[in-house]
Scaffold this active site. Structure first.
Site, PDB file in Angstrom:
ATOM      1  N   HIS A  16       0.842  -1.203   0.000  1.00  0.00           N
ATOM      2  CA  HIS A  16       0.000   0.000   0.000  1.00  0.00           C
ATOM      3  C   HIS A  16       0.878   1.253   0.000  1.00  0.00           C
ATOM      4  O   HIS A  16       0.764   2.092   0.896  1.00  0.00           O
ATOM      5  CB  HIS A  16      -0.904   0.024   1.234  1.00  0.00           C
ATOM      6  CG  HIS A  16      -1.783  -1.166   1.390  1.00  0.00           C
ATOM      7  ND1 HIS A  16      -2.247  -1.601   2.619  1.00  0.00           N
ATOM      8  CD2 HIS A  16      -2.311  -2.016   0.476  1.00  0.00           C
ATOM      9  CE1 HIS A  16      -3.015  -2.663   2.461  1.00  0.00           C
ATOM     10  NE2 HIS A  16      -3.057  -2.945   1.159  1.00  0.00           N
ATOM     11  N   PRO A  17       1.781   1.434  -0.972  1.00  0.00           N
ATOM     12  CA  PRO A  17       2.667   2.606  -0.942  1.00  0.00           C
ATOM     13  C   PRO A  17       1.899   3.898  -1.187  1.00  0.00           C
ATOM     14  O   PRO A  17       0.936   3.934  -1.950  1.00  0.00           O
ATOM     15  CB  PRO A  17       3.664   2.321  -2.076  1.00  0.00           C
ATOM     16  CG  PRO A  17       2.908   1.445  -3.024  1.00  0.00           C
ATOM     17  CD  PRO A  17       2.030   0.587  -2.153  1.00  0.00           C
TER      18      PRO A  17
END
Length: 534
Positions: free
Chosen positions: A472-473
């Site tokens: 989930h950058p």
């Protein structure tokens, strides 16, 4: 016949992922707008990504995945991780776990407090409602007529409900709709599905506009840089089929490549830290030292439980996959469900104003870490604890001044001591769930759990070695009204005009949950913002 690349469009959108599809589809809804979307990937062959369980074939497959690899992380003893990012129509929504989580309402109020004017929960709720078609109770919190189908699970594993009961026994409230007004608690996963088939962002937001001719989709189009004239973004230079081409924009260029590709393209275009750009021979267009910084990722630990009930591990044979495929064709079975079956959001310290830990339960499990990670041969489920609001920060940097070379990812997932402490509390909570009466009878063994007992000096080392990204950058083009923010609250890139960013790279702070719902919301809201100011 005039080729699309010979034309001038109102907007050029770079990237056909969750945000890019939503923003391009929204802009195309305005009569007279002509939109071009540049997508580096191509659609080839049968759409296997429509099968939810096909992530085993798409992740790490260069036809679907950029196949990024991070730099060694010194906060985890030099561990190197794959960082999958979706490639092609729909971006990461064609390879992700399909878990639909908006985030806690408090997350977006925190954005407003950090200077993101107009991005509070009350500001954004209409967009969350507008993008979804949900079977959950129609209320002021949920939408019923949007393009993205949000579904309950078409297949529930026999151990899923015992897990829910065990989580309740461990102190978590049962929450049938974590996307409602309150996120806290445990419930069944909501997925981006329609009748057991993956619903990606391209199908939901962009395909109708492409079909009616309002959007020109250029596939296999790798953006190299944004072109400026007198400080205004006027075109994008891209490579397609080995040929360099240029497309011009009358009203604006929108970057929606995500938290890795968007800062890379900004830096290649001359927007970033001036000294570092000059070192690579890139002409500086605008000084913006925070481009690529503020990289946030949910750090987590996969915790295995060997169980006495068959799991999806037992379907991972040629015969089992064939049987699962036939059941999927009928709209059900284990191949029709998201990767996780249950999700929980917990506050692990008193007096917190929002959940600080997220837990996923998946009906399969792996043994080993990193490159040695593989599906276990025996029945196994996983309980995954992750830090919702990491304080650790990494960065994205250019390897070279050539767009063909992947950017460098420096994660530093456990750089801040608070994140390690929060992760430890999350793992301890997972242990209480595994030991609770409703699940205890099914658990035969805990596989590769860090030893966090008091007095065990090895526990922290094991935790750091086991920790990994949850994919989930966010945050590498931070939004805010201060001078160092990369974009303002209208998503305009500071220092230039006619250039916008609409994707998870704008996060000023991470959210509690998976990011696809927020990414689609950002794209949908961006379309409104751009229409208002064009």
């Amino acid at each position: 016949m005039t080729r699309p690349e010979d034309e001038t469009f109102d907007y050029i959108v770079v990237g056909a992922g969750a945000s890019g599809c939503a923003v391009a589809g929204g802009l195309a809804a305005r009569p007279g707008n002509r939109i071009a979307v540049l997508e580096a990937g191509r659609s080839r062959g049968p759409k296997i990504s429509a099968i939810p369980a096909a992530t085993v074939f798409t992740n790490g497959n260069p036809a679907f995945d950029w196949c990024y690899s991070a730099q060694p992380d010194p906060t985890r003893y030099g561990r190197v991780d794959a960082w999958p990012r979706g490639l092609g129509r729909g971006g990461s929504t064609r390879i992700n776990g399909m878990i639909f989580v908006r985030g806690a309402p408090q997350d977006y109020d925190a954005w407003r407090g950090l200077g993101a004017t107009g991005w509070s929960y009350s500001d954004l709720l209409p967009y969350f409602r507008r993008i979804e078609s949900s079977p959950f109770e129609v209320s002021q919190a949920r939408g019923a007529n949007g393009p993205m189908s949000v579904s309950s699970l078409p297949y529930v594993h026999p151990l899923t409900r015992p897990f829910l009961a065990a989580a309740a026994e461990a102190g978590l409230p049962t929450n049938p709709d974590y996307n409602g007004p309150v996120q806290d608690g445990v419930g069944l996963v909501q997925g981006t599905l329609r009748r057991g088939r993956r619903r990606d962002a391209f199908d939901a937001f962009l395909r109708p506009a492409v079909r009616r001719g309002a959007v020109a989709l250029l596939e296999g189009a790798k953006a190299h840089r944004v072109i400026f004239e007198d400080g205004r973004a006027v075109a994008v230079s891209f490579e397609q089929d080995g040929v360099m081409r240029t497309l011009r924009a009358r009203r604006g260029v929108v970057l929606s490549g995500g938290a890795i590709n968007t800062p890379q393209l900004l830096m290649l275009s001359g927007i970033g830290d001036p000294a570092k750009l000059r070192d690579l021979g890139i002409e500086v267009v605008a000084a913006s030292p925070e481009v690529g910084k503020n990289l946030m990722e949910h750090v987590g630990v996969w915790l295995g439980l060997r169980v006495n009930t068959p799991t999806l591990n037992q379907w991972a044979t040629p015969l089992g996959m064939g049987a699962a495929f036939l059941r999927w064709l009928a709209g059900g079975g284990p191949a029709s469900a998201p990767t996780a079956q249950a999700v929980a959001f917990a506050r692990t310290l008193p007096d917190q104003d929002a959940p600080d830990v997220q837990i996923h339960m998946t009906p399969f499990g792996h043994v080993g870490h990193g490159a040695a990670r593989r599906l276990a041969a025996f029945p196994m489920i996983s309980v995954v604890a992750s830090v919702s609001h990491p304080k650790s920060r990494g960065r994205i940097a250019l390897a070279t001044n050539d767009a063909r070379d992947a950017a460098l990812i420096f994660p530093r997932l456990l750089d801040h001591p608070d994140d390690l402490a929060t992760l430890k509390r999350g793992v301890e909570l997972c242990g209480r769930i595994a030991d609770a009466p409703s699940l205890r009878g099914a658990v035969l063994e805990k596989i590769e759990w860090p030893d966090l007992r008091d007095g065990c000096s090895e526990g922290e080392r094991q935790l750091r070695l086991a920790a990994s990204p949850i994919y989930h950058p966010a945050g590498t083009c931070r939004m805010g009204e201060d001078d160092r923010a990369v974009v303002d609250s209208q998503l305009r890139v500071r220092g230039v005009s006619g250039l916008f960013v609409a994707d998870t790279s704008i996060f000023p702070r991470h959210i509690s949950g998976n990011t696809q719902a927020a990414a689609m919301m950002i794209g949908d809201r961006a379309a409104d913002l751009f229409r208002e100011h064009s």
